[in-house]
Scaffold this motif. Sequence first.
Motif, PDB file in Angstrom:
ATOM      1  N   THR A 103     -81.071  91.594  57.204  1.00 28.03           N
ATOM      2  CA  THR A 103     -80.571  91.062  55.944  1.00 28.03           C
ATOM      3  C   THR A 103     -81.237  91.869  54.846  1.00 28.03           C
ATOM      4  OG1 THR A 103     -80.234  88.830  56.813  1.00 28.03           O
ATOM      5  CG2 THR A 103     -80.435  89.067  54.426  1.00 28.03           C
ATOM      6  N   LEU A 104     -80.440  92.625  54.110  1.00 28.39           N
ATOM      7  CA  LEU A 104     -80.966  93.550  53.106  1.00 28.39           C
ATOM      8  C   LEU A 104     -81.058  92.858  51.756  1.00 28.39           C
ATOM      9  CD1 LEU A 104     -78.857  96.661  54.165  1.00 28.39           C
ATOM     10  CD2 LEU A 104     -81.121  95.971  54.966  1.00 28.39           C
ATOM     11  N   ALA A 105     -82.167  93.015  51.110  1.00 28.19           N
ATOM     12  CA  ALA A 105     -82.393  92.356  49.820  1.00 28.19           C
ATOM     13  C   ALA A 105     -81.305  92.733  48.825  1.00 28.19           C
ATOM     14  CB  ALA A 105     -83.764  92.740  49.273  1.00 28.19           C
ATOM     15  N   GLN A 106     -80.946  91.778  47.983  1.00 29.26           N
ATOM     16  CA  GLN A 106     -79.911  92.048  46.978  1.00 29.26           C
ATOM     17  C   GLN A 106     -80.368  93.167  46.045  1.00 29.26           C
ATOM     18  OE1 GLN A 106     -78.099  88.608  45.179  1.00 29.26           O
ATOM     19  NE2 GLN A 106     -77.625  89.706  43.279  1.00 29.26           N
ATOM     20  N   ARG A 107     -79.496  94.119  45.813  1.00 30.14           N
ATOM     21  CA  ARG A 107     -79.782  95.261  44.946  1.00 30.14           C
ATOM     22  C   ARG A 107     -78.740  95.266  43.824  1.00 30.14           C
ATOM     23  NH1 ARG A 107     -78.477 101.032  46.128  1.00 30.14           N
ATOM     24  NH2 ARG A 107     -77.784 100.740  43.976  1.00 30.14           N
ATOM     25  N   PRO A 108     -78.991  96.012  42.745  1.00 28.84           N
ATOM     26  CA  PRO A 108     -77.958  96.149  41.711  1.00 28.84           C
ATOM     27  C   PRO A 108     -76.690  96.745  42.304  1.00 28.84           C
ATOM     28  CG  PRO A 108     -80.069  96.973  40.926  1.00 28.84           C
ATOM     29  CD  PRO A 108     -80.239  96.717  42.388  1.00 28.84           C
ATOM     30  N   THR A 109     -75.556  96.181  41.945  1.00 29.33           N
ATOM     31  CA  THR A 109     -74.270  96.650  42.451  1.00 29.33           C
ATOM     32  C   THR A 109     -73.325  96.913  41.288  1.00 29.33           C
ATOM     33  OG1 THR A 109     -73.183  94.492  42.613  1.00 29.33           O
ATOM     34  CG2 THR A 109     -74.627  95.134  44.439  1.00 29.33           C
ATOM     35  N   SER A 111     -71.039  95.051  40.533  1.00 32.82           N
ATOM     36  CA  SER A 111     -70.715  93.730  40.003  1.00 32.82           C
ATOM     37  C   SER A 111     -71.944  93.121  39.330  1.00 32.82           C
ATOM     38  CB  SER A 111     -70.233  92.808  41.128  1.00 32.82           C
ATOM     39  OG  SER A 111     -69.107  93.346  41.781  1.00 32.82           O
ATOM     40  N   SER A 112     -71.735  92.049  38.606  1.00 30.67           N
ATOM     41  CA  SER A 112     -72.856  91.351  37.988  1.00 30.67           C
ATOM     42  C   SER A 112     -73.719  90.711  39.071  1.00 30.67           C
ATOM     43  CB  SER A 112     -72.331  90.258  37.049  1.00 30.67           C
ATOM     44  OG  SER A 112     -71.707  89.221  37.799  1.00 30.67           O
ATOM     45  N   PRO A 113     -74.999  90.427  38.779  1.00 27.99           N
ATOM     46  CA  PRO A 113     -75.847  89.765  39.778  1.00 27.99           C
ATOM     47  C   PRO A 113     -75.260  88.456  40.297  1.00 27.99           C
ATOM     48  CG  PRO A 113     -77.189  90.625  37.992  1.00 27.99           C
ATOM     49  CD  PRO A 113     -75.752  90.796  37.562  1.00 27.99           C
ATOM     50  N   ALA A 114     -74.559  87.727  39.424  1.00 28.88           N
ATOM     51  CA  ALA A 114     -73.978  86.459  39.844  1.00 28.88           C
ATOM     52  C   ALA A 114     -72.849  86.655  40.857  1.00 28.88           C
ATOM     53  CB  ALA A 114     -73.453  85.696  38.630  1.00 28.88           C
ATOM     54  N   ASP A 115     -72.242  87.831  40.844  1.00 28.56           N
ATOM     55  CA  ASP A 115     -71.153  88.129  41.774  1.00 28.56           C
ATOM     56  C   ASP A 115     -71.603  89.044  42.902  1.00 28.56           C
ATOM     57  OD1 ASP A 115     -69.041  86.647  40.584  1.00 28.56           O
ATOM     58  OD2 ASP A 115     -68.902  88.145  38.998  1.00 28.56           O
ATOM     59  N   SER A 116     -72.906  89.097  43.142  1.00 22.69           N
ATOM     60  CA  SER A 116     -73.461  89.915  44.211  1.00 22.69           C
ATOM     61  C   SER A 116     -74.329  89.035  45.108  1.00 22.69           C
ATOM     62  CB  SER A 116     -74.302  91.060  43.629  1.00 22.69           C
ATOM     63  OG  SER A 116     -73.548  91.848  42.735  1.00 22.69           O
ATOM     64  N   LYS A 165     -61.773  91.794  43.279  1.00 23.45           N
ATOM     65  CA  LYS A 165     -62.633  92.321  42.223  1.00 23.45           C
ATOM     66  C   LYS A 165     -62.517  91.451  40.978  1.00 23.45           C
ATOM     67  CE  LYS A 165     -63.684  96.708  39.870  1.00 23.45           C
ATOM     68  NZ  LYS A 165     -63.221  98.104  39.666  1.00 23.45           N
ATOM     69  N   ARG A 166     -63.620  90.738  40.664  1.00 26.48           N
ATOM     70  CA  ARG A 166     -63.585  89.810  39.542  1.00 26.48           C
ATOM     71  C   ARG A 166     -63.508  90.525  38.199  1.00 26.48           C
ATOM     72  NH1 ARG A 166     -64.436  84.656  39.297  1.00 26.48           N
ATOM     73  NH2 ARG A 166     -65.271  84.600  41.420  1.00 26.48           N
ATOM     74  N   LYS A 167     -64.190  91.671  38.087  1.00 27.89           N
ATOM     75  CA  LYS A 167     -64.261  92.363  36.804  1.00 27.89           C
ATOM     76  C   LYS A 167     -62.880  92.630  36.219  1.00 27.89           C
ATOM     77  CE  LYS A 167     -66.060  96.574  34.634  1.00 27.89           C
ATOM     78  NZ  LYS A 167     -66.795  97.847  34.871  1.00 27.89           N
ATOM     79  N   ASP A 168     -61.947  93.056  37.046  1.00 28.30           N
ATOM     80  CA  ASP A 168     -60.591  93.356  36.587  1.00 28.30           C
ATOM     81  C   ASP A 168     -59.603  92.253  36.950  1.00 28.30           C
ATOM     82  OD1 ASP A 168     -61.389  95.890  35.573  1.00 28.30           O
ATOM     83  OD2 ASP A 168     -61.341  96.688  37.612  1.00 28.30           O
ATOM     84  N   ASN A 169     -60.124  91.133  37.436  1.00 28.09           N
ATOM     85  CA  ASN A 169     -59.283  90.007  37.846  1.00 28.09           C
ATOM     86  C   ASN A 169     -58.212  90.455  38.839  1.00 28.09           C
ATOM     87  OD1 ASN A 169     -58.623  87.250  37.829  1.00 28.09           O
ATOM     88  ND2 ASN A 169     -57.003  87.568  36.317  1.00 28.09           N
ATOM     89  N   GLU A 170     -58.623  91.250  39.822  1.00 27.88           N
ATOM     90  CA  GLU A 170     -57.718  91.768  40.838  1.00 27.88           C
ATOM     91  C   GLU A 170     -58.053  91.127  42.174  1.00 27.88           C
ATOM     92  OE1 GLU A 170     -56.832  96.223  39.087  1.00 27.88           O
ATOM     93  OE2 GLU A 170     -58.528  95.926  40.434  1.00 27.88           O
ATOM     94  N   PHE A 171     -57.180  90.238  42.615  1.00 23.47           N
ATOM     95  CA  PHE A 171     -57.406  89.519  43.863  1.00 23.47           C
ATOM     96  C   PHE A 171     -56.158  89.650  44.730  1.00 23.47           C
ATOM     97  CE2 PHE A 171     -60.361  87.574  40.876  1.00 23.47           C
ATOM     98  CZ  PHE A 171     -61.543  87.622  41.597  1.00 23.47           C
ATOM     99  N   GLN A 172     -56.221  90.612  45.641  1.00 21.00           N
ATOM    100  CA  GLN A 172     -55.116  90.870  46.552  1.00 21.00           C
ATOM    101  C   GLN A 172     -55.008  89.723  47.553  1.00 21.00           C
ATOM    102  OE1 GLN A 172     -55.443  94.785  48.173  1.00 21.00           O
ATOM    103  NE2 GLN A 172     -53.665  94.607  49.527  1.00 21.00           N
TER     104      GLN A 172
END
Length: 498
Positions: A103-109, A111-116, A165-172
């Motif tokens: 289990t790899l520690a959360q890193r900057p992605t 997306s926002s931290p809340a969405d990672s 992808k929440r940033k662009d509100n794209e949910f296939q």
Amino acid sequence: MPIPTPFPFRSPFHSFSAHAPGTVRRSRRAGPAPRALLALVPLLLSACASAPPPAPVGEAHAYVLLGEEGAAVARVVVDAPACPEIAIDGRGQPMRVRALPATLAQRPTASSPADSKPSVFPLLTCETVLPAGAASASVLGMALPLPRAEPRRIVVVGDSGCRLKRKDNEFQECNDPELFPFATVAAAAAAWKPDLVIHVGDYHYRENACPDGNAGCAGSPWGYGWDTWRADLFGPAAPLLRAAPWIAARGNHESCERAGQGWWRLLDTRPLLAGRDCDAPAADHVGDYSDPYAVPLGGGAQLLVMDTAATTWRGLKPGDTGYEKYRDTYRKLDALARRAAWNIGVAHHPILGVGAELKNGKLEWHKGDLGLQQSFGSLNPALLPSGMQAMISGHAHLWEQLSFATDHPSQFVAGISGSAEDTAPLPATLPPEAMPAAGVEVRHFSTWIGGFGFMALERMERDGPGEWRVTLHDRHGAVKNRCRVSGRSSVCELAQVQ
């Protein structure tokens, strides 16, 4: 796929072969067994009978990747406590660990931290380099596809994951096989019976959680861990992974700030090293870049595979990490290209492609990747080595062919295998303002917008070593267009595929 039986386990403490219960194998040279030893036999057999069996194997995925100089790497992702044995030409040998469960520690992605969230890889990844000329290989009862010295049928897929992808509100709608058809595409591509598969990158798209109440993607895994890799790639692509070895190009969705951790564990053929695994953001300047490599095709041809994960359409400036890294890529690419008469480049980002979005009723042009054009162009105004015959890319979610009146290799784009389409229809003839790069003039141009499928290449050596047939297939395998590559030029039957 589930494996109902445990993988073969060999104890390091003994190597004798099994015999009928109650019998002991004796050397011809030995005398009668001592009575004390014979008295121990029932006790030993009883102890063996009561010993726990080897831990069973659960989920397992086996596949073959081609790396530098065409070296074939057999890889297994398995729910087991140890790597299984691989049989090569009938002889068993242990596989080695590439990556332990973690289990790899959360890193900057991206997306926002809340969405990672942390990336969880609960399975063991194992690998073995297959010897050149091996006639057969299998692991866990699964036969592995082996490379051909001169592959004649090559499948190309790309941009295959399901976009969340929440940033662009794209949910296939990942739950609808009509709207996320990668499994159908992969099955049709496997039925075409390729000798080799090229994936031009962007395997992983489920970055953020599906919104509450959205039935189209409800229950989908998200983030960058194994569950998402399974849903986007290893599940739907299973028949194509079994059909032929893969060449895996790296896309921007596999950069370190996205699915780079899984890329290094699962798909890259180079050693997995600390500092190059995308775990530590401070080392992304290492983990985001790799040297190009060649895969021989025989007949004086080779594929040149590039890692362009960290380039940007916004452009790169002298002194930028990416600018200098890609200048180094160009130098190495040029050296590799000099080793063969015919070179086909494989890079996720199309350096000579073009696409468009419709905004306010007008087409907004997306031209060839500016980051690569600036860095490569600083060394060669023609952008690519003279030995390049064609480029195969993805990134733009369309199929496209461009051939040039100027001295540039043909460009094919095949980002059509599963991710939601996002490109506006293009005209049959490109206007001057839509040329993919400065100093480039397009002679032949063909597109397919809004469809899902795969591309295929076939060698036409009867007509010369630089001759290839290219066919465009829909999701069910039906041919939509036919093209011919001759040297650096190409032309297709249809300019606009309906």
